[in-house]
Design an enzyme around this catalytic site. Structure first.
Site, PDB file in Angstrom:
ATOM      1  N   ASP A   1      43.519 -21.455  -9.400  1.00 26.52           N
ATOM      2  CA  ASP A   1      42.597 -20.495  -8.807  1.00 26.52           C
ATOM      3  C   ASP A   1      41.186 -20.859  -9.212  1.00 26.52           C
ATOM      4  O   ASP A   1      40.996 -21.574 -10.189  1.00 26.52           O
ATOM      5  CB  ASP A   1      42.824 -19.115  -9.442  1.00 26.52           C
ATOM      6  CG  ASP A   1      43.941 -18.390  -8.780  1.00 26.52           C
ATOM      7  OD1 ASP A   1      44.312 -18.769  -7.672  1.00 26.52           O
ATOM      8  OD2 ASP A   1      44.435 -17.426  -9.394  1.00 26.52           O
TER       9      ASP A   1
ATOM     10  N   ASP B   1      47.540 -14.716  -9.793  1.00 25.95           N
ATOM     11  CA  ASP B   1      47.355 -13.442 -10.494  1.00 25.95           C
ATOM     12  C   ASP B   1      47.802 -12.239  -9.676  1.00 25.95           C
ATOM     13  O   ASP B   1      48.142 -11.214 -10.220  1.00 25.95           O
ATOM     14  CB  ASP B   1      45.893 -13.273 -10.935  1.00 25.95           C
ATOM     15  CG  ASP B   1      44.923 -13.629  -9.821  1.00 25.95           C
ATOM     16  OD1 ASP B   1      45.322 -13.553  -8.647  1.00 25.95           O
ATOM     17  OD2 ASP B   1      43.776 -13.976 -10.130  1.00 25.95           O
TER      18      ASP B   1
ATOM     19  N   ASP C   1      51.376 -13.456  -5.260  1.00 29.85           N
ATOM     20  CA  ASP C   1      51.474 -14.827  -5.747  1.00 29.85           C
ATOM     21  C   ASP C   1      52.834 -15.112  -6.372  1.00 29.85           C
ATOM     22  O   ASP C   1      53.167 -16.259  -6.666  1.00 29.85           O
ATOM     23  CB  ASP C   1      50.409 -15.109  -6.814  1.00 29.85           C
ATOM     24  CG  ASP C   1      49.021 -15.196  -6.213  1.00 29.85           C
ATOM     25  OD1 ASP C   1      48.930 -15.479  -5.011  1.00 29.85           O
ATOM     26  OD2 ASP C   1      48.037 -14.979  -6.940  1.00 29.85           O
TER      27      ASP C   1
HETATM   28  P1  ATP Z   1      40.289 -17.207  -6.322  1.00 31.18           P
HETATM   29  O1  ATP Z   1      41.492 -17.678  -5.601  1.00 31.18           O
HETATM   30  O2  ATP Z   1      39.243 -18.204  -6.437  1.00 31.18           O
HETATM   31  O3  ATP Z   1      40.578 -16.494  -7.582  1.00 31.18           O
HETATM   32  P2  ATP Z   1      40.271 -14.843  -5.066  1.00 31.18           P
HETATM   33  O4  ATP Z   1      41.693 -15.016  -4.719  1.00 31.18           O
HETATM   34  O5  ATP Z   1      39.908 -13.968  -6.186  1.00 31.18           O
HETATM   35  O6  ATP Z   1      39.625 -16.197  -5.303  1.00 31.18           O
HETATM   36  P3  ATP Z   1      39.789 -12.891  -3.320  1.00 31.18           P
HETATM   37  O7  ATP Z   1      39.646 -11.940  -4.419  1.00 31.18           O
HETATM   38  O8  ATP Z   1      40.992 -12.870  -2.467  1.00 31.18           O
HETATM   39  O9  ATP Z   1      39.571 -14.353  -3.808  1.00 31.18           O
HETATM   40  O10 ATP Z   1      38.523 -12.745  -2.431  1.00 31.18           O
HETATM   41  C1  ATP Z   1      38.426 -13.314  -1.183  1.00 31.18           C
HETATM   42  C2  ATP Z   1      37.178 -12.799  -0.507  1.00 31.18           C
HETATM   43  O11 ATP Z   1      37.299 -11.400  -0.344  1.00 31.18           O
HETATM   44  C3  ATP Z   1      35.910 -12.995  -1.319  1.00 31.18           C
HETATM   45  O12 ATP Z   1      35.307 -14.192  -0.982  1.00 31.18           O
HETATM   46  C4  ATP Z   1      35.059 -11.822  -0.920  1.00 31.18           C
HETATM   47  O13 ATP Z   1      34.322 -12.119   0.215  1.00 31.18           O
HETATM   48  C5  ATP Z   1      36.061 -10.762  -0.592  1.00 31.18           C
HETATM   49  N1  ATP Z   1      36.219  -9.827  -1.698  1.00 31.18           N
HETATM   50  C6  ATP Z   1      36.533 -10.104  -2.971  1.00 31.18           C
HETATM   51  N2  ATP Z   1      36.620  -8.997  -3.717  1.00 31.18           N
HETATM   52  C7  ATP Z   1      36.334  -7.969  -2.901  1.00 31.18           C
HETATM   53  C8  ATP Z   1      36.272  -6.545  -3.076  1.00 31.18           C
HETATM   54  N3  ATP Z   1      36.518  -5.978  -4.233  1.00 31.18           N
HETATM   55  N4  ATP Z   1      35.945  -5.803  -2.005  1.00 31.18           N
HETATM   56  C9  ATP Z   1      35.717  -6.375  -0.818  1.00 31.18           C
HETATM   57  N5  ATP Z   1      35.758  -7.679  -0.591  1.00 31.18           N
HETATM   58  C10 ATP Z   1      36.066  -8.492  -1.603  1.00 31.18           C
END
Ligand code: ATP
Length: 894
Positions: free
Chosen positions: A338, A633, A637
């Site tokens: 990630d 996480d 997943d």
């Molecule tokens: P990584 O795989 O790098 O850990 P991630 O899985 O944490 O990334 P997500 O959390 O799924 O990525 O976020 C994907 C997208 O969703 C982000 O790029 C953002 O634009 C949006 N996003 C993230 N957190 C929020 C939130 N709390 N509320 C609304 N939109 C969000």
């Protein structure tokens, strides 16, 4: 608060699902703020911790007796019985001594391994989010008491039995309780009295798993009082599992023992028929031979190596949940990681805001002028408001400023608002939330419905692509204009290329009378308020760790939910990928398996990937023979984590669901920890190979000394009892030293091990053979030379035994470094155990040679100091020989 907690005794049997909400708080003497801390402590004393009692461990005597189940020990015992029947009491005594020492070592080692596993379980003890005295705390689930208010979100294991007071899109998988594998949609309304457990939809039961949404519930039963507690009553006992390697070793020992018994029998018949030796003496010799050849200590030493590996990894923040993962870690050839929080610090900070076309505000916002700006710009004010209301993080005033708690993406928005002079608490109180569509990785957006003075209003925030699909205009409430898609597209690209995480925020007026959000159809008329770009700096140690993995022949792939351009920019900073190629989730979706296989070979950065696509990626990599470590996480997943060869979950930000599916947990969520775990995993495998390289040839040598004499019909250079002694001291004591060998400095400069390669390579077999022969030749030479020069049989034998042991000591030293020279930092430093154990063996040998009771037992005599000198010189030859062999084969490798 209760005068006497006695009245809680009746708690669990009450039909909580049929109680209306107004009655629940008073009945449990709690409130919407939760219990206060001192009341919680009183209740904890009364109800006891919220956990199930441990199943009792079997009696130590039973555990000890269980050691005698091994084939090797049974062979030894049988020999002991036969020698006793023959009246050879000394042999019987020594054999029983060997058996006892082995059983004891097995017993202690098993206990240690079990302790290590138990300690790991404690490190992974579940946590719960609890509201007490109006504050949200993270507590060990053990401390929950009836009346506590617990917050649930997707991925949480429900920590106690709860009556839900809030449920938004909350789905719970109740398989542990009901066996039903489909998740159940929960709600908070009061239900009819007569309902089976599975239909009490306003309850959440301990040990079940939240798979979607969020909720809040009041604890009605803990520990044994909970439904699961009443069914199972106890925690499963910790078992030390057999790893593939241990199984392989068991099999190997069994085959070896059978082979040795067959050879022994053949020699018995041969010696008797060809040389006409005394059957009784012959028989004793053959028993000595069998005992000498069988590597009794091997399984024990290997288990110790694994247990030490577990501890070393735990010290470096990698917690092993499944023992076999230690072996697999050493063979990992691809890491899929990630981004957020693993490679980066997950410390988000808004750096840029983009409003409508004419107002592009760039970062240096946080000064006094900026606060004026908020007042002057209704567009900015509404964007900040959306960021405050459409947000699940908590802000509480603290001594100096505010304390923020929650998802870093969301706390960053609160921090921004606070920096610009807004009061999140006040604004939230002015516009209470009516409904929520929580953020989910696959949906990538979050919506709230809030009350406000001029009718209800909806707020939306999420990934720009998702939000752009919904919006129809830009501006702010009351001042809309046509949406300029090209402008926003360009702005997204520009923010992403700087590595920023991007959120788009939007709003619209709710329909009249609308009290709920329709997750399927968010409705029309959304106005785009703007974009925010957040910086999440890479962890300092991530770049070097990526480089270390790459030097170790491991491909590092980044798999993120973030924007492709953001992912590429961060990848480039960390040395992942070529700074160009990125594969996006929706492009991946249309690839067939062959095309995907081709892509995973070329591409290292994967963006906007959904959890289901992670599973496909793992499978595509594995189909090409890769051994894949994959981090995760979220609750979704779990499938990919299970499928990966080593599933890795996050200890801090990860969900219970991911942790339970993983083989390893990173206590610090840090990518560098993965590389440390792989390093230790390789070290473990090295140490197992070293142990084999030591124990097998020494056992072979001991056995060959006897075989040779028996086959040639000559005097035995070492008596059967003496060989038992050597065996007991060397294979167990010296072999143990290798278990503590530190991981070699160059393990991360080698390519990953081929997972299909056999444990014993050709060069290892060659080593085992020539060392075995060298030991025999040296020992026999000393014996016959002394005999020739008239030293007497007992003297020659005593010298032969000591020569053999000296050979083994001198062989132990170079084995400590698998490939390189032991002089390269290894000889004196590193492992004090080996020197301690060598010292111990020397003391044993001095007693064996000079102490009268031992002399009587083993028919030994005192040796002249001069003989020690040349024996030592002779034995040291093995040291130089092996060092030379490593040097020469090293030349070949380079
Ligand atoms: P990584 O795989 O790098 O850990 P991630 O899985 O944490 O990334 P997500 O959390 O799924 O990525 O976020 C994907 C997208 O969703 C982000 O790029 C953002 O634009 C949006 N996003 C993230 N957190 C929020 C939130 N709390 N509320 C609304 N939109 C969000």
């Amino acid at each position: 608060m209760p005068e006497s907690p006695e009245q809680f005794k009746a708690l669990p049997s009450q039909p909580w699902h049929a109680e209306p909400l107004e009655r629940i708080y008073p009945a449990l003497q709690s409130g919407p703020e939760g219990l206060d801390e001192s009341e919680a402590q009183t209740r904890l004393r009364h109800f006891g911790p919220n956990r199930l009692p441990e199943a009792p461990r079997p009696h130590p005597l039973r555990r000890f007796l269980a050691q005698f189940k091994s084939v090797l020990i049974l062979v030894l015992l049988a020999s002991g019985i036969i020698t006793a029947m023959l009246g050879e009491w000394i042999e019987t005594g020594v054999i029983l001594g060997v058996v006892l020492i082995n059983a004891l070592i097995g017993f202690v080692q098993e206990g240690k391994a079990e302790e290590a596993m138990l300690a790991l379980r404690d490190m992974l003890s579940p946590q719960a989010r609890v509201q007490r005295g109006g504050r949200i705390l993270n507590l060990p689930a053990e401390q929950l008491v009836p009346g506590d208010l617990v917050l649930l979100q997707a991925g949480d294991r429900v920590p106690a039995d709860l009556r839900l007071v809030e449920a938004r899109d909350l789905q719970i998988n109740e398989a542990p309780l009901t066996g039903e594998s489909l998740p159940v949609l929960k709600q908070a309304d009061t239900l009819a009295m007569e309902l089976p457990l599975a239909e009490r939809r306003n309850m959440a039961f301990a040990a079940t798993l939240a798979t979607r949404g969020v909720g809040k519930g009041i604890v009605i039963a803990t520990g044994l009082q909970s439904e699961i507690g009443r069914i199972s009553g106890m925690l499963a006992r910790v078992q030390v599992p057999r790893t593939p390697l241990l199984k392989q070793m068991d099999h190997f020992s069994r085959v070896l023992s059978a082979g040795i018994l067959a050879i022994s029998l053949a020699i018995l018949l041969f010696g008797w028929s060809v040389h006409g030796q005394d059957p009784r003496e012959l028989f004793m010799a053959v028993i000595g031979l069998a005992v000498a050849a069988i590597p009794e200590g091997l399984p024990a030493v290997i288990t110790i190596i694994l247990a030490i590996g577990v501890q070393r990894m735990a010290r470096r923040q990698a917690i092993i949940r499944q023992l076999p993962a230690i072996e697999t870690l050493g063979a990992v050839s691809v890491i899929c990681t990630d981004k957020t929080g693993t490679l980066t610090q997950n410390a988000m900070r808004v750096e840029e805001i983009v409003l409508g076309r004419e107002e592009l505000l760039l970062a240096e916002l946080r000064d006094e002028e900026a606060q004026l700006l908020v007042r002057r710009s209704p567009a900015l004010a509404e964007l900040l408001l959306a960021g405050i209301l459409c947000n699940d993080a908590e802000a509480a005033p603290a001594n100096e400023g505010w304390t923020l708690e929650g998802d870093p993406t969301e706390t960053a928005l609160l921090e921004l608002a606070i920096d610009l002079g807004l009061d999140p608490q006040g604004l939230r109180a002015a516009s209470p939330r009516l409904d929520l569509l929580p953020f989910e990785s696959d949906r990538q957006l979050m919506i709230t419905l809030n009350q406000s003075s001029h009718g209800n209003q909806l707020f939306l925030k999420g990934a720009p692509e998702r939000v752009m699909d919904l919006v129809e205009a830009q501006g702010f409430s009351g001042s809309q204009e046509t949406l300029d898609r090209a402008f926003w597209q360009a702005q997204v690209m520009s923010l992403a290329s700087r590595g920023y995480r991007i959120l788009a925020l939007a709003t619209r007026a709710a329909e009249i009378g609308q009290g709920h959000i329709d997750g399927q159809d968010p409705g029309k008329g959304w106005i785009l308020l703007g974009l925010v770009g957040m910086e999440d700096p890479p962890r300092m140690e991530a770049g070097p760790a990526v480089a270390r993995c790459q030097a170790a022949g491991i491909r590092v792939k980044m798999i993120t939910g973030d924007h492709a351009v953001t992912a590429r920019a961060i990848g480039a900073r960390l040395g992942i990928g070529d700074g160009e190629k990125v594969l996006e989730g929706n492009a991946l979706e249309v690839l067939d398996d062959r095309a995907l296989a081709e892509q995973v070979r070329r591409v290292d950065v994967f963006a906007r990937i959904s959890p289901e696509q992670k599973l496909r990626l793992v499978e595509a990599l594995q189909a090409q023979g890769a051994v894949v470590a994959m981090t995760g996480d979220g609750v979704n997943d779990a499938a990919a984590l299970r499928r990966a060869n080593v599933g890795i979950a996050m200890g801090r930000k990860g969900t219970d669901a991911a942790r339970e599916a993983a083989e390893m947990v990173l206590a610090d969520d840090n990518f560098a920890t993965i590389s440390h775990a792989i390093e230790e995993g390789r070290g473990v495998y090295d140490n197992i190979q070293k142990t084999l390289l030591f124990i097998l040839p020494t056992n072979a040598g001991q056995a060959l000394v006897l075989i040779l004499a028996l086959v040639l019909g000559m005097q035995l250079p070492i008596t059967p009892v003496q060989i038992l002694w050597v065996n007991m001291i060397t294979s167990v004591t010296l072999g143990l030293a290798l278990a503590f060998e530190p991981t070699e400095p160059d393990v991360m400069q080698r390519p990953p091990r081929d997972p299909n390669a056999s444990l014993l390579s050709g060069s290892m077999l060659f080593r085992i053979l020539y060392i075995g022969l060298l030991l025999v030749a040296g020992t026999a030479a000393v014996f016959y030379w002394l005999l020739q020069s008239g030293a007497g049989l007992d003297y020659a034998r005593t010298a032969a035994v000591n020569t053999l042991v000296l050979f083994e000591i001198f062989y132990l030293l170079p084995v400590r470094a698998l490939h390189g020279s032991v002089w390269q930092g290894h000889m004196l430093k590193g492992n004090p155990w080996s020197w301690g154990l060598i010292g111990l063996v020397l003391i044993f040998q001095i007693l064996f040679t000079y102490w009268p009771p031992m002399q009587a037992l083993f028919a030994t005599v005192a040796l002249r100091p001069a003989d020690w000198l040349w024996m030592t010189l002779l034995a040291s030859s093995v040291f130089w020989l092996v060092e030379m062999e490593k040097f020469v084969s090293g030349l070949g490798r380079d």
